[in-house]
Design an enzyme around this catalytic site. Structure first.
Site, short mmCIF file in Angstrom:
data_model
loop_
_atom_site.label_atom_id
_atom_site.label_comp_id
_atom_site.label_asym_id
_atom_site.label_seq_id
_atom_site.Cartn_x
_atom_site.Cartn_y
_atom_site.Cartn_z
N ASP A 44 0.71 -1.22 0.01
CA ASP A 44 0.09 -0.02 -0.03
C ASP A 44 0.86 1.22 -0.07
O ASP A 44 0.72 2.23 -0.50
CB ASP A 44 -0.81 0.08 1.21
CG ASP A 44 -1.91 -1.16 1.05
OD1 ASP A 44 -2.27 -1.38 0.00
OD2 ASP A 44 -2.45 -1.21 2.23
N ASP A 102 -5.60 0.77 -4.94
CA ASP A 102 -4.85 0.79 -6.23
C ASP A 102 -5.84 1.48 -7.14
O ASP A 102 -5.40 2.47 -8.29
CB ASP A 102 -4.72 -0.57 -6.60
CG ASP A 102 -3.77 -0.36 -7.84
OD1 ASP A 102 -2.66 0.00 -7.80
OD2 ASP A 102 -3.97 -1.19 -8.83
N ASP A 106 -5.12 5.14 -8.90
CA ASP A 106 -5.10 5.07 -10.52
C ASP A 106 -5.86 6.53 -10.96
O ASP A 106 -5.35 7.37 -11.82
CB ASP A 106 -5.52 3.92 -11.07
CG ASP A 106 -4.43 3.01 -10.90
OD1 ASP A 106 -3.17 3.31 -10.47
OD2 ASP A 106 -4.70 1.72 -11.00
#
Length: 236
Positions: A44, A102, A106
């Site tokens: 992470d 994630d 993004d």
């Protein structure tokens, strides 16, 4: 029959090429991922640092007209997207939280890249093009809607993947053309790819919307909002 065999052969070659590509990068990033895990760095944390690096590279250098330098910095941090996934699998810490983080980060990275280009075109001393600033902003919005359309569809138990322009396609072509447009002083290269990304992203949103509508019409019994979702939202 010959045509059918040719298609199968091409598909096989493509899969084999992708597998070799994955194997190559796995060998490259594996030692880095192993070292980071030994140092107590989490997947992470790598995801977060990578997003910060990409965002900084785009928002610091693109508005100044230093496109090639911004692309180099972004490319260096983009590899964190490969490293964090490998770290999560190696350490057995893959989770829904990691997938959510994630995908969410993004979106931030994408926004920074195209936002930086919007600022570049809005800069009267650099890109100096209100039209291109607007087109780039549209590409940013449609890119975000493309990802949202898939996530929303899957949260409803439907599918909305694929389309003319997925995330990787948009980013790779934009960054490559941004680099060469600056190096060779050919701004038309970047303008062309942004127009293409804006158009392709818009078409992709339409394609995914029509795909969802087709699925709903094909199964009216499960068209209500109370239908339980059957899939976890995924990235683009």
């Amino acid at each position: 029959m010959a045509c059918h065999q040719t298609v199968i052969r091409l598909d096989y070659d493509r899969v084999a090429m992708l597998n070799r590509f994955r194997q190559f990068w796995t060998k490259v990033i594996s030692p880095i991922a192993t070292l980071l895990l030994k140092l107590g760095v989490s997947a992470d944390m790598v995801t977060l640092v990578g997003t910060i690096g990409v965002s900084a590279g785009a928002l610091i250098f693109f508005p100044r007209g230093q496109l090639w330098l911004g692309v180099v910095v972004i490319t260096c941090f983009v590899f964190s997207d490969l490293i964090d996934g490998h770290m999560a699998r190696t350490s057995g810490t893959s989770s829904k939280w990691g997938s959510f983080l994630d995908s969410t980060l993004d979106r931030i990275a994408d926004g920074a890249i195209y936002g930086g280009l919007v600022m570049y075109y809005a800069n009267s001393h650099e890109g100096n093009s209100t039209l291109m600033a607007a087109v780039t902003l549209w590409a940013l919005v449609m890119g975000a809607v493309t990802s949202y359309a898939r996530a929303k569809a899957e949260s409803l138990g439907l599918k909305a993947s694929g389309g003319l322009a997925e995330r990787a396609d948009r980013l790779v072509f934009t960054l490559i053309l941004a680099f060469f447009s600056d190096v060779f002083n050919l701004p038309i290269l970047l303008e062309i790819v942004i127009w293409c990304v804006a158009a392709a992203s818009t078409i992709t949103v339409v394609q995914r919307s029509l795909s969802v509508r087709k699925q709903v019409l094909a199964d009216p019994a499960n068209a209500g909002l109370d239908t339980p979702p059957s899939a976890e939202p995924k990235n683009d």
